[in-house]
Motif scaffolding. Structure first.
Motif: not given
Length: 65
Positions: A7-13, A57-58, A17-19
């Motif tokens: 969850i943490f890695a998906g949220l960071v990616f 990746l997210g 990516g969106s930013g």
């Protein structure tokens, strides 16, 4: 217990990516450089590609839950 890191890695990616995709889109629409000293087309293409890879990746991390 192992879903926490995914969850943490998906949220960071996803956030990165969106930013990056939003920032690149705004810079291109304003006709401002995405990176200094680089071709505008090359820098926008590379930034767009990196943002799509980060979003992918997210998404992949979230599908592993």
């Amino acid at each position: 217990m192992e879903s926490g890191p995914a969850i943490f890695a998906g949220l960071v990616f996803a956030l990165f990516g969106s930013g990056l995709l939003v920032w690149t889109t705004v810079r291109v629409r304003q006709r401002r450089p995405v990176a200094q000293g680089v071709s505008p087309v090359a820098s926008a293409t590379l930034a767009g590609l990196v943002s799509v890879i980060a979003l992918t990746l997210g998404t992949w991390c979230f599908t592993r839950l």
